[in-house]
Motif scaffolding. Structure first.
Motif, PDB file in Angstrom:
ATOM      1  N   ARG A 124     100.588  70.128  63.693  1.00 29.27           N
ATOM      2  CA  ARG A 124      99.693  69.582  64.717  1.00 29.27           C
ATOM      3  C   ARG A 124     100.236  69.774  66.131  1.00 29.27           C
ATOM      4  N   VAL A 144      92.019  78.615  75.849  1.00 30.95           N
ATOM      5  CA  VAL A 144      91.743  78.153  74.494  1.00 30.95           C
ATOM      6  C   VAL A 144      92.846  77.179  74.102  1.00 30.95           C
ATOM      7  N   ARG A 145      92.473  75.977  73.702  1.00 32.72           N
ATOM      8  CA  ARG A 145      93.427  74.967  73.258  1.00 32.72           C
ATOM      9  C   ARG A 145      93.246  74.695  71.767  1.00 32.72           C
ATOM     10  N   GLY A 146      94.335  74.381  71.134  1.00 34.95           N
ATOM     11  CA  GLY A 146      94.271  74.037  69.722  1.00 34.95           C
ATOM     12  C   GLY A 146      95.619  73.560  69.237  1.00 34.95           C
ATOM     13  N   THR A 147      95.881  73.792  67.957  1.00 33.56           N
ATOM     14  CA  THR A 147      97.166  73.454  67.346  1.00 33.56           C
ATOM     15  C   THR A 147      97.644  74.661  66.544  1.00 33.56           C
ATOM     16  N   ASP A 206      94.946  75.732  63.961  1.00 31.52           N
ATOM     17  CA  ASP A 206      93.626  76.321  64.221  1.00 31.52           C
ATOM     18  C   ASP A 206      93.552  77.300  65.389  1.00 31.52           C
ATOM     19  N   ILE A 207      94.655  77.506  66.121  1.00 29.35           N
ATOM     20  CA  ILE A 207      94.575  78.332  67.325  1.00 29.35           C
ATOM     21  C   ILE A 207      94.257  79.786  67.021  1.00 29.35           C
ATOM     22  N   LYS A 263      90.535  80.219  66.763  1.00 28.57           N
ATOM     23  CA  LYS A 263      89.896  80.011  68.074  1.00 28.57           C
ATOM     24  C   LYS A 263      90.114  81.203  69.002  1.00 28.57           C
TER      25      LYS A 263
END
Length: 255
Positions: A183, A200-203, A206-207, A210
């Motif tokens: 995470r 683009v933001r994520g973890t 999931d990046i 994305k």
């Protein structure tokens, strides 16, 4: 005199004042056409400036231009993206200029990794989170000399800025997941400060998907670390109970 100038990350106003003045006075500009915003040349250079796009040149051709311009007493700016000391390939050029007994200087610039942090409105170093920033990339064709693979560097769990690697985002995430929690926040910033910037933001989880959905395959920074999360301690620098050479602490009774 040859001036190596950091062009900054893209925004024409993010070049240094000294770099801007160098462009204004330049008789010749050799710029990294694949990465430097050409608006810098349109905005600051003289109308009769001689322009070379180094994306179409090899090292010998770049040096040849510098040598010929120096013979004609022309002011030459070698315009590199971001800050020329980071993945700028300037050492080999400087060494060749030394061989030719040509004087040169370096004007630093705003690197894309700090520009990316500014666009995210984040701080790399936070108390009780991270006091270290690692700047790296996947080895690619240039290899690596320090013996530190990405998965080894990730063991520090420091704030990290990864250059020149977004085309292999899946491989990067696999290597990082060996040490960072799933995470952990990740951000990918495409062409930070340019007009067509994408964020683009994520973890770690999931990046990759994305980034693929955003069709980002180059010109992007990968930033990872808990500096992008919400938990951190306040700095002692502005703590009322902390003394330093410019301020005396206020006791708990006085507060």
């Amino acid at each position: 005199m040859i001036l190596f100038v950091g062009a900054g990350p893209g925004d024409v106003e993010l070049i240094t004042v000294k770099g801007m003045k160098a462009l204004q006075e330049a008789d010749c500009v050799i710029y990294a056409g694949s990465l430097v915003n050409p608006k810098l040349i349109d905005t600051y250079c003289k109308e009769d400036v001689i322009i070379y796009n180094s994306a179409k040149m090899d090292l010998d051709e770049v040096i040849e231009v510098m040598v010929e311009m120096e013979k004609d007493n022309k002011k030459v700016v070698r315009l590199h993206t971001g800050d020329p000391s980071i993945y700028g390939a300037i050492r080999e050029q400087m060494d060749r200029l030394i061989e030719h007994k040509i004087e040169f200087d370096v004007i630093p610039g705003v690197s894309s990794f700090v520009a990316a942090a500014s666009r995210l409105k984040e701080e790399f170093t936070l108390p009780d989170v991270s006091q270290t920033i690692i700047i790296t990339r996947l080895p690619g064709r240039t290899g690596h000399g320090e013996g530190g693979q990405l998965e080894e560097l990730a063991k520090h769990r420091a704030s990290m800025a990864i250059f020149l690697s977004v085309q292999s985002i899946g491989e990067v995430m696999v290597k990082l997941r060996k040490s960072y929690e799933a995470r952990t926040p990740v951000a990918v910033v495409y062409k930070a400060t340019w007009d067509d910037e994408k964020i683009v933001r994520g973890t770690l989880e999931d990046i990759e998907k994305k980034v693929e959905e955003a069709s980002i395959t180059r010109f992007a920074q990968i930033l990872i670390g808990d500096f992008m999360s919400d938990k951190y301690s306040l700095s002692k620098l502005y703590d009322k109970g902390f003394s330093h050479m410019y301020r005396t602490a206020v006791s708990s009774e006085e507060r």
